[in-house]
Scaffold this active site. Sequence first.
Site, PDB file in Angstrom:
ATOM      1  N   LYS B  79     -51.948  75.656 -30.423  1.00 31.14           N
ATOM      2  CA  LYS B  79     -51.980  75.028 -29.099  1.00 31.14           C
ATOM      3  C   LYS B  79     -52.248  76.077 -28.029  1.00 31.14           C
ATOM      4  O   LYS B  79     -51.683  77.165 -28.069  1.00 31.14           O
ATOM      5  CB  LYS B  79     -50.652  74.313 -28.849  1.00 31.14           C
ATOM      6  CG  LYS B  79     -50.627  73.464 -27.571  1.00 31.14           C
ATOM      7  CD  LYS B  79     -49.281  72.761 -27.434  1.00 31.14           C
ATOM      8  CE  LYS B  79     -49.227  71.885 -26.187  1.00 31.14           C
ATOM      9  NZ  LYS B  79     -47.916  71.209 -26.047  1.00 31.14           N
ATOM     10  N   SER B 153     -48.188  66.187 -25.409  1.00 30.61           N
ATOM     11  CA  SER B 153     -49.246  67.016 -24.886  1.00 30.61           C
ATOM     12  C   SER B 153     -49.985  67.817 -25.965  1.00 30.61           C
ATOM     13  O   SER B 153     -51.079  68.326 -25.716  1.00 30.61           O
ATOM     14  CB  SER B 153     -48.689  68.003 -23.857  1.00 30.61           C
ATOM     15  OG  SER B 153     -47.825  68.939 -24.488  1.00 30.61           O
ATOM     16  N   SER B 177     -43.639  66.365 -27.086  1.00 30.84           N
ATOM     17  CA  SER B 177     -45.050  66.767 -27.156  1.00 30.84           C
ATOM     18  C   SER B 177     -45.546  67.228 -28.520  1.00 30.84           C
ATOM     19  O   SER B 177     -46.753  67.399 -28.707  1.00 30.84           O
ATOM     20  CB  SER B 177     -45.335  67.867 -26.131  1.00 30.84           C
ATOM     21  OG  SER B 177     -45.504  67.309 -24.863  1.00 30.84           O
TER      22      SER B 177
END
Lengths: 93, 482
Positions: B79, B153, B177
């Site tokens: 990420k 997210s 997330s």
Amino acid sequence: MISEEQVRHVASLARLGLTEDEIREMGGQLAAILDSIEKIRQLDLADTPPTANPLNLSNVLRPDEPRPGLPREEALSPAPDPVDDLFAVPRID
Amino acid sequence: MDDLLNLTAHGLSEKIEAGEVSVREAAEVANARVEEVDGDLNSFVTPTPELALERARRVDERLRNGGVKPWEVVPIAVKDVLSTRGVRTTCGSKILEHFTPLYDASALANFGEEPVVVGKSNMDEFAMGSSTENSAYGPTRNPWDLNRVPGGSSGGSAAAVAAGEGWWALGTDTGGSVRQPAALCGIVGLKPTYGRVSRYGLISFGSSLDCIGPMTRDVKDSALLLQAIAGHDPRDSTSANVEIPDYLAGLEGGVEGLRVGVVTELMDERIDAGVREVTSRVAGELEAAGAEVGEVSLPHAYYALEAYYIIAPAEVSSNLARFDGVRYGLRVQADGVHEMYRKTREAGFGAEAKRRIMLGTYALSSGYYDAYYAQAQKVRTKIIEDFREAFSRYDVLVSPTSPSVAFEIGAKTDDPLAMYLQDICAVPASLAGVPAISIPGGLSDSLPVGVQLMGDHFTEPMLLRAARAAERAADFEFSPRP
């Protein structure tokens, strides 16, 4: 509703520039979010202590020993405006 | 080579260990897959095919001498909120468009000297969002249905794993997330106990909530990746100085005699019927496998979302203050430092980041602090007490991960409150700091449904064992999509 004046005040606390459109929108959006949050204010929690850390850690210390850090040149490499081995900023007003 | 794409990470690791495949071949397969599908999916802000090949070559060299950990050979997506030395790290924000970190996040450094990173995956800006639509680099699409969001997210990481752009990924979870995008993309997502994985090098969103977690094809991969990244770190004072157990050792032990409580407050009408149905079915399958299943109440779960949407923005308003155009990131020149701050932040942050900075600044400002922030911190205490009570009677708590399956792109972008509701099942565990894992439980409307299992602090071995049993019972077959 949160007034445009309040929005401007909070934005200035946050050093956040907003366009006139954003200022108009933000008042309504923040008010809607705060309304939805209102119900937690009705809980009587006068005797409940607050939680800042879920594991209740506090004052975690390690020995204060010098360790190698980033070389100055490297540390300055992501800076938008390095001058004479320093981070430079515009005039402080 | 294509059949490598169908392997789990542990399956691939075994093949490489046996000398049947090289790390370089695996990296080539991952790179080719990114090339093939990422034009549609946009899982990555920055694909790193050359870096993956170069590092794969070096891991292959080290393999000849031994001493390579089983996870190091498996290419991974990271990420874009985790700092990667020499690789641009944007946090999905324009303000960091040209930012290249000077060091690797500790979680990555723990993984290995040279993680075979296939790319930096897309995300909602600074991890604020539940759909990956709040990215300055365009939305990510769900591999199950390109018209739908992958969740957020960590939507880029979830889509990458679901699509086979690499075998696993690292995500971060502040209020769901990792778990919610895992649920929406039909993969496994684990939020470990707060502090289990060092946050050093994770660009902070909510410091008292942020956790780095594995996003994987199955629960065994999750255990393996947690093993790789966990550990105390003197550079993160909130990291836990607690011994790291062997997460794989008891994984297949089953759930005989385990006490499982289904959370009443997270099974009400706010949750879509199809999602509740899958959750109940998985709970029933755990019972059939020998667990004692009952119902449990977390009364303050009804206030968790509200408390979260004060505490998280408050921490955001403080954490994002560091983006001021001085040490790194964007600067918009202006006459005078304050005008420079304002113009830089106006140009650099997107709408949701601005909204949360404003909300947090408001909640912390004079006259509102006690009414909002202090009250939310007290609700947090009540939620922790609820969990303590529940864990005195049950080992594992079960709920849906998300109130719905993947929704259509654009469906909630104009209504922040509707978007926030995606987090209702995820935030109680975040506020309490307990570990929680989402596994694919089945389908509703032909889209994956995530089932969440939660355990007490540092009970990941038991939680993973329960999740492994649930995953087997649910019998959800992973295959890369589209």
